[in-house]
Each structure stands twice: as C-alpha cells, then as structure tokens.
Write a protein that holds these residues in place. Structure first.
Motif, short mmCIF file in Angstrom:
data_model
loop_
_atom_site.label_atom_id
_atom_site.label_comp_id
_atom_site.label_asym_id
_atom_site.label_seq_id
_atom_site.Cartn_x
_atom_site.Cartn_y
_atom_site.Cartn_z
N THR A 101 0.83 -1.21 0.00
CA THR A 101 0.00 0.00 0.00
C THR A 101 0.86 1.26 0.00
OG1 THR A 101 -1.68 -1.22 1.27
CG2 THR A 101 -1.92 1.17 1.14
N LEU A 102 1.97 1.22 0.74
CA LEU A 102 2.89 2.37 0.74
C LEU A 102 3.46 2.59 -0.65
CD1 LEU A 102 4.78 1.78 4.13
CD2 LEU A 102 3.14 3.59 3.63
N LEU A 103 3.79 1.51 -1.35
CA LEU A 103 4.26 1.63 -2.73
C LEU A 103 3.18 2.25 -3.61
CD1 LEU A 103 6.16 -1.76 -3.25
CD2 LEU A 103 7.18 0.53 -3.31
N ASP A 104 1.93 1.80 -3.40
CA ASP A 104 0.81 2.28 -4.22
C ASP A 104 0.57 3.78 -4.07
OD1 ASP A 104 0.43 -0.30 -5.10
OD2 ASP A 104 -1.26 -0.73 -3.77
N ILE A 105 0.83 4.31 -2.87
CA ILE A 105 0.57 5.74 -2.65
C ILE A 105 1.83 6.58 -2.82
CG2 ILE A 105 -1.37 5.24 -1.11
CD1 ILE A 105 0.44 6.06 1.25
N GLY A 106 2.93 5.96 -3.25
CA GLY A 106 4.16 6.70 -3.51
C GLY A 106 5.00 6.97 -2.29
N ALA A 107 4.91 6.11 -1.27
CA ALA A 107 5.68 6.30 -0.04
C ALA A 107 6.56 5.09 0.27
CB ALA A 107 4.76 6.60 1.13
N GLY A 108 6.88 4.30 -0.75
CA GLY A 108 7.63 3.07 -0.52
C GLY A 108 9.10 3.27 -0.22
#
Length: 392
Positions: free
Chosen positions: A299-306
């Motif tokens: 989910t963090l990757l999906d929102i650009g916070a990975g």
C-alpha cells in the motif's frame, strides 16, 4: 448476538494452491469487519474452485445450498470475501433476494459509519459513488432520488438507469471539486507547520497505532478494538528533550483495500507521503502478521511512499502466544511453535530495518522506544539543521 442485529453468512472461494487455513484467517477478518459494521455472522460457506464463477462467484450447487440456509434461518444479508462484478451481483440478487455485500461494499459502509468530519464524509461518499456507478443496473430502486424542477429528467423514453447514472456522475464531479478545495486548504496548513521533522504512524488496521499515538503525544486520539477506528489524520506536536517534531496518526490499511478508497483518501495520506520517518506498527500477536506487513508495504508503494525510512514497531507482545514443542517431538516446527525469542532471531534480526518489540497498552519497553525514536528524529534534524545541534 444482540437483539435486532443483522444476521449474515460469509462466503469465500478457496483457490488452487491456497491453504484452507489461510482462507479461515481471511474469513476471521471478514467476520471482524462485519462485527465492526454491526452485523453478526452466523455461518460460513467455502468452496474450492480454480477460479470463482464469472456468473455467480460460487458454483450453482453451493449457491442453492446457501439459498436454502438463508430461507431456513431467516438470514438478513450475505457477505462475500471478494469484490463482485456487476453481473455477479445481479445474478446473485435474483437468486438470493436479500442484501448482498462484497468485501468492498462492506468496507465502504464501515468508512461511512465512522466518518465524522466533512472531509472524511466527502471522501467516503466519493468512493461509494465510484463503486456504485458500474453496478446501477437493476439497483436503481434502492437509490434515493431527490429530483424536482425543470431539467432534472430526460425525455419520455429515457430509462431510470440512465437518469441515475447522470445523477451519480454529477455527484462524483461535485465531490471531486469539493475535495480539491479542501486539499488546497490542507496543503496550506501543512506548509505553515514550518520545517519540523515529520513522523507518521502507519500499519494494518487495529494494530494499536492510536494507542501508541496517545502514549507518545499524551493526547486523546480515539482508539478502540475495532477496525478503522481512525479515519481522519490526527497531527500532534511532540517534544522529546527539547527536540520538537510532528507526529501523525493515519487510517489503517487492510488486505484488498478498495481502490476507490485508496484513490479518494490519497490526500489524507499526504501526511504519509510527506513524512520524514514512518513508524510501521505491527500486531505481533496476530497469526498472520507477516502477510499484514506485506500488505502495508504494498500500500505504501501504491501511494508513492515506498522509499521512506521505516522504524518497525512490533506491538502487543503482551498478547503474543505460541505452542511450545516437547523435546521429544521430532515433527517440523511451524509458525505456531515460534517463541518471541525465536521471532527476534528470525528474518526480523536479519532485516536492515530498525525494529523494537513493545506493548503500548501495558507500556512494556516504551522507554527504549522513546530513546530510539529520539535518536532517529535527532539524526534527521541534524541533517536538516547542521548548525542548530545545540538544542540537544
């Protein structure tokens, strides 16, 4: 079960290469979701299939079994542990003739119940409209139509479904504009906070983020043992030994989080994207905590916070249990046999991510956590203000 509480049956498909134990854990979570929505689950139905039926999700024989159970026990609703397509929903509605939830609509209902601010309500309503739009066929009688005046209806030959689609599209446009306006206001608020180090609590839902937030910031953020207790992001200024930083608590993630919600809540999650450090809280007592970690990472990757620095916090060690193996038991150990010490020496120890084991509720290892967090915030602060280190 409380009086007048809705009764539901839960339905899941066990796919090829999938263990029945895993599906049981998924249904446990679905039952918790139902409970959070005020629905009591009284029966579970599972069926092993290579892929769900494109027509009715489950096979015809299993569907007949479900329908017979519903009629015999006067069940109020059915909940599927996957998102149903519009055609599946229509076909199931014709057969079962009761309220049908899929995982997405159930989560959307919970968000709608728990939204308290105008911002959260608008975000949830947008997600609901985006979910509803492709599923309007055969459902228009359930909609509230508050029309009147000139120009609200088409010609004599226009079907109700087309009218409803236009109403929903207009509402989506209006909500998007409303959210853009609030987003601009919130962006100004974030820019006015100066250049303080920003720390964000993230994690699966119901892992104890809000409890930890209250402990660190000495505030009273709403926390309870239910899913999605927190929808609106809460930001507090925290000071450790003259070192100030901003701490935010955000909405919890979940397996198969509806993409409509991810999209509409992206602005709320700006606190995560703009954070200098993420505190990833994990419920170590949950039997499936490793999969929950993967869900949060994705989910963090999906929102650009990975790519954010992460401090892994394994919470609820007071609730951790395991089955101790006897010395003469030569069968291979399973994850149920791992002690807390075994876990600490597993992949967790080999991972480069800093971590700590604690209990926010029982305040176990909290001093060590505060010390470690202070060190991380101090390092970020020192890099940002190299000539201002006299503060600490």
């Amino acid at each position: 079960m409380q009086k007048n509480e809705y009764k539901a049956v839960l339905i899941a498909v066990i796919r090829d290469q999938q263990e029945e134990r895993q599906v049981t854990e998924y249904l446990d979570e679905l039952e918790f979701l139902a409970e959070t929505a005020g629905i009591a689950s009284v029966k579970r139905f599972t069926q092993r299939m290579a892929n769900p039926s494109a027509k009715t999700f489950i096979g015809e024989g299993k569907l007949a079994e479900v329908a017979a159970y519903i009629e015999e026990y006067e069940i109020d609703c059915v909940i599927f542990d996957d998102e149903l397509s519009p055609s599946q929903l229509r076909n199931l509605d014709r057969t079962l003739k009761i309220k049908i939830y899929d995982r997405t609509s159930l989560i959307l209902d919970i968000f709608a119940q728990r939204a308290t601010t105008a911002y959260a309500k608008a975000q949830v309503e947008l997600a609901q409209c985006q979910y509803l739009l492709p599923r309007l066929a055969g459902m228009w009688t359930h909609l509230e139509r508050q029309r009147g005046g000139t120009g609200t209806r088409g010609g004599a030959g226009e079907r109700e479904i087309e009218t409803d689609r236009r109403v929903i599209r207009n509402k989506i446009s209006r909500l998007k504009e409303q959210l853009k306006k609030i987003d601009r206001q919130m962006a100004v608020q974030r820019s006015n906070r100066g250049s303080l180090v920003r720390v964000a609590l993230v994690g699966y839902t119901n892992v104890g983020k809000s409890t930890l937030m209250n402990l660190i910031s000495k505030s009273e953020v709403f926390a309870e043992n239910k899913l999605f207790a927190t929808l609106d992001t809460t930001v507090r200024k925290v000071v450790f030994d003259n070192l100030p930083f901003l701490l935010s608590d955000t909405v919890g993630f979940i397996r198969k989080l509806p993409h409509q919600l991810v999209e509409s809540f992206k602005s709320t999650l700006d606190e995560v994207r703009e954070a200098d450090l993420l505190l990833h809280v994990v419920d170590i007592s949950h039997p499936n905590f490793e999969e929950q970690i993967d869900v949060v990472k994705q989910t963090l990757l999906d929102i650009g916070a990975g790519d954010k620095p992460v401090f892994l916090i394994f919470n609820k060690i007071d609730a951790y249990t395991y089955i101790r193996k006897e010395e003469d038991d030569l069968t291979p150990a399973t994850k149920e046999n791992r002690s807390l010490d075994d876990l600490k020496q597993s992949w967790i120890a080999r991972n480069n991510t800093p971590c700590i084991f604690l209990s926010a509720r029982e305040r176990i290892n909290i001093d060590k956590f505060r010390h470690d967090l202070y060190g991380m915030v101090r390092e970020i602060h020192a890099g940002r203000y190299p000539f201002n280190n006299f503060l600490y």
